[in-house]
Design a protein around this motif. Structure first.
Motif, PDB file in Angstrom:
ATOM      1  N   ASP A   1       0.880   4.030  -2.495  1.00  0.00           N
ATOM      2  CA  ASP A   1       0.760   5.540  -2.186  1.00  0.00           C
ATOM      3  C   ASP A   1       1.927   6.329  -2.850  1.00  0.00           C
ATOM      4  O   ASP A   1       1.203   7.470  -3.563  1.00  0.00           O
ATOM      5  CB  ASP A   1       0.849   6.058  -0.628  1.00  0.00           C
ATOM      6  N   ARG A   2       3.230   5.911  -2.444  1.00  0.00           N
ATOM      7  CA  ARG A   2       4.225   6.154  -3.637  1.00  0.00           C
ATOM      8  C   ARG A   2       4.675   6.720  -4.974  1.00  0.00           C
ATOM      9  O   ARG A   2       5.171   6.751  -5.732  1.00  0.00           O
ATOM     10  CB  ARG A   2       5.616   5.697  -2.925  1.00  0.00           C
TER      11      ARG A   2
ATOM     12  N   GLN B   1       0.871  -1.121   0.074  1.00  0.00           N
ATOM     13  CA  GLN B   1      -0.368  -0.065  -0.154  1.00  0.00           C
ATOM     14  C   GLN B   1       0.435   1.101  -0.101  1.00  0.00           C
ATOM     15  O   GLN B   1       0.480   2.882  -0.485  1.00  0.00           O
ATOM     16  CB  GLN B   1      -1.159   0.001   1.667  1.00  0.00           C
ATOM     17  N   GLN B   2       1.753   1.335   1.082  1.00  0.00           N
ATOM     18  CA  GLN B   2       3.115   2.162   1.257  1.00  0.00           C
ATOM     19  C   GLN B   2       3.384   2.450  -0.780  1.00  0.00           C
ATOM     20  O   GLN B   2       3.644   3.409  -1.390  1.00  0.00           O
ATOM     21  CB  GLN B   2       3.792   2.573   2.237  1.00  0.00           C
TER      22      GLN B   2
ATOM     23  N   GLY C   1      -0.566   7.692  -5.769  1.00  0.00           N
ATOM     24  CA  GLY C   1      -1.071   8.596  -4.883  1.00  0.00           C
ATOM     25  C   GLY C   1      -1.249  10.598  -4.102  1.00  0.00           C
ATOM     26  O   GLY C   1      -1.287  10.853  -5.801  1.00  0.00           O
ATOM     27  N   SER C   2      -1.588  10.170  -3.377  1.00  0.00           N
ATOM     28  CA  SER C   2      -2.035  11.926  -4.230  1.00  0.00           C
ATOM     29  C   SER C   2      -0.698  12.821  -3.285  1.00  0.00           C
ATOM     30  O   SER C   2       0.090  12.696  -3.346  1.00  0.00           O
ATOM     31  CB  SER C   2      -3.471  12.252  -2.426  1.00  0.00           C
TER      32      SER C   2
ATOM     33  N   PRO D   1       3.843  11.551  -4.952  1.00  0.00           N
ATOM     34  CA  PRO D   1       3.634   9.859  -5.708  1.00  0.00           C
ATOM     35  C   PRO D   1       5.023  10.356  -6.696  1.00  0.00           C
ATOM     36  O   PRO D   1       5.424  11.362  -6.997  1.00  0.00           O
ATOM     37  CB  PRO D   1       2.450  10.295  -6.116  1.00  0.00           C
TER      38      PRO D   1
ATOM     39  N   LYS E   1       0.035  14.382  -0.682  1.00  0.00           N
ATOM     40  CA  LYS E   1       0.684  14.151   0.364  1.00  0.00           C
ATOM     41  C   LYS E   1       1.522  12.865   0.935  1.00  0.00           C
ATOM     42  O   LYS E   1       2.613  13.124   1.360  1.00  0.00           O
ATOM     43  CB  LYS E   1      -0.667  14.512   1.440  1.00  0.00           C
ATOM     44  N   ASP E   2       1.232  12.386  -0.599  1.00  0.00           N
ATOM     45  CA  ASP E   2       2.074  10.762  -0.432  1.00  0.00           C
ATOM     46  C   ASP E   2       3.412  11.027  -1.017  1.00  0.00           C
ATOM     47  O   ASP E   2       4.086  10.234  -1.310  1.00  0.00           O
ATOM     48  CB  ASP E   2       1.357  10.107  -1.174  1.00  0.00           C
TER      49      ASP E   2
END
Length: 501
Positions: free
Chosen positions: A427-428, A423-424, A431-432, A437, A434-435
């Protein structure tokens, strides 16, 4: 008195007798020679053979008679003047005709560079880029889950629509037996197959079935192994056509230049001859012919030199930059798609690198990022070197910075994925903000390269238009001036001939 008997001769001295006094001796009748009997027989006159007629001389050809007349005319000054006038007029007309022909061809080729071959090359690049971007959008939407974002779906549909429209344009301009036509036909056949596979992958993904990932990988293989090579073949064919048009537009018209030099030399020689025989400095007709021919020759050399320089500039700082930037943008799109597929496959497809077994898509991602390079190497380094002003260089510099950041974030995502935190890692990548990406870096690279492409396209159009404009009017102007020069030469010689009448 007794008379002699009839038939007896009179005695001498008697009247009427020969030798009588007072009488002229009587003339005896002439005696005819005896004719032999055979002589009296008429004989035919002897016959003789008629004398043979002398053979008629062989008929002479029109060329021989014309040569004799020309030789006879050349023995007189009026005849020589007529020959000189005819030769001068022929030279000037030939100069104008060859100039019109060669410059018409070069002007048409320059027009093709500007309005046909380069736009078609750009369309072929757009097809390649749209297909690669559609593949990237499809993988991004798949990673987002069953309900992909609307923006990603719209991007995919826009790319497919753009590719279809550009393929229609390419099909209308490609020759029926050309490699471009074959590539277009191949893409038109493969595109529906690809979109069908993507829809199956989406359907499986919405249902949470692993089969969706298999369809997506199958669609990606079709794109990478069949569609993009066909699009690259189309792109290369259109680039070859562009190079051919440049090759037709840029060579110097040596035949026209050579004829122009010969024509002007002939006119100068005729005026010098006229001066030496008449002691007159100027012949207005010949002077006008020389001036008109000189204008055509100067226009020809200067106009084509300017056009050649502008066309060379449009290629070196337009076409070359566009090609490098197109390749860089396509590599970034393919790298983004492979980055996404690394998370989709999750090690399902591997390749052997040396002694290690690695993820197939991650290996491809690293190779494409290496091809992108930086300011000093790779495609971006080449693009920075070709940029000839700050407006062209600044977007490339931004792209280089974004690529460096992209590599850094991608490495962090791989560490998370290899450590089991899927999941991380996801997200990277998608993701949004704030992640932090990698998708943000990709978007920055794509936007910067698009800006650079827009600038270089404008640079190309400006330089190519200038090159095409430098030849505007030259074919028609050369023809008109050549006719005027020929008329001037004939009138100038005619002026001299009038002095002999």
């Amino acid at each position: 008195m007794t008379h002699p008997p009839n038939g007896s001769a009179a005695p001498p001295g008697a009247p009427g007798a020969p030798g009588a006094p007072g009488q002229a001796p009587a003339r005896s009748a002439p005696t005819m020679p005896a004719v032999p009997p055979q002589a009296a027989t008429p004989t035919a006159a002897p016959t003789t053979a008629p004398a043979a007629e002398p053979p008629s001389p062989p008929r002479r050809t029109a060329w021989a008679e014309g040569t004799d007349r020309l030789r006879a005319a050349a023995t007189t000054e009026p005849g020589r003047l007529r020959i000189i006038g005819a030769v001068l007029a022929l030279l000037v007309v030939a100069f104008g005709a060859v100039t019109t022909w060669q410059m018409s061809d070069r002007s048409a080729a320059a027009d093709d560079v500007l309005h046909r071959s380069q736009p078609l090359s750009a369309d072929a690049a757009a097809i390649y880029r749209s297909l690669a971007d559609a593949n990237t959008a499809a993988s991004s939407g798949f990673l987002a889950g069953g309900q992909e974002p609307a923006s990603v779906r719209q991007r995919y549909e826009r790319d497919i629509r753009t590719a279809s429209e550009k393929l229609a344009t390419a099909a209308s301009s490609a020759g029926p037996d050309s490699s471009s036509a074959a590539a277009v036909a191949e893409l038109n056949k493969l595109l529906p197959q690809y979109t069908g596979l993507i829809e199956r992958a989406r359907a499986g993904n919405r249902q949470g079935l692993p089969l969706g990932g298999a369809y997506l990988r199958y669609a990606n293989d079709k794109m990478q192994e069949q569609m993009l090579p066909a699009a690259e073949k189309l792109y290369q064919a259109e680039n070859d056509r562009l190079g051919s048009d440049y090759g037709d537009a840029k060579p110097y018209p040596w035949a026209a230049i050579g004829l122009g030099v010969v024509a002007i030399a002939g006119l100068v020689w005729a005026q010098r001859r006229n001066y030496r025989r008449t002691n007159r400095v100027f012949n207005h007709g010949l002077l006008a012919a020389t001036a008109a021919s000189g204008v055509v020759l100067l226009w020809l050399v200067a106009g084509h030199s300017i056009a050649r320089a502008d066309l060379t500039d449009s290629y070196d700082h337009g076409v070359k930059s566009l090609n490098v930037l197109q390749d860089a943008r396509i590599n970034s799109l393919k790298a983004r798609g492979n980055e996404n597929l690394t998370l989709v496959s999750r090690g399902a497809e591997t390749v052997k690198v040396g002694e290690d077994v690695k993820d197939k898509f991650d290996v491809a991602f690293k190779a494409q990022m290496k091809a992108l390079g930086d300011t000093d190497s790779g495609l971006l380094g080449d693009a920075a070197g070709l940029a000839d002003d700050s407006k062209g260089e600044q977007p490339v510099t931004k792209a280089v910075a974004s690529v460096k950041e992209w590599k850094k974030r991608h490495q962090e995502a791989r560490v998370a994925d290899d450590g089991g935190d899927y999941q991380q890692a996801l997200d990277r990548v998608i993701g949004s903000k704030k992640d932090v990406p990698t998708g943000e870096c990709f978007d920055n690279v794509d936007t910067a390269l698009e800006q650079a492409l827009t600038h270089e396209q404008a640079e190309f159009k400006q330089a190519a238009s200038d090159g095409r404009g430098a030849m505007t009017g030259l074919p028609v102007g050369a023809a008109v001036l050549a006719v005027l020069a020929a008329a001037g030469a004939v009138l100038g010689i005619g002026r001299r001939l009038s002095e002999y009448r």
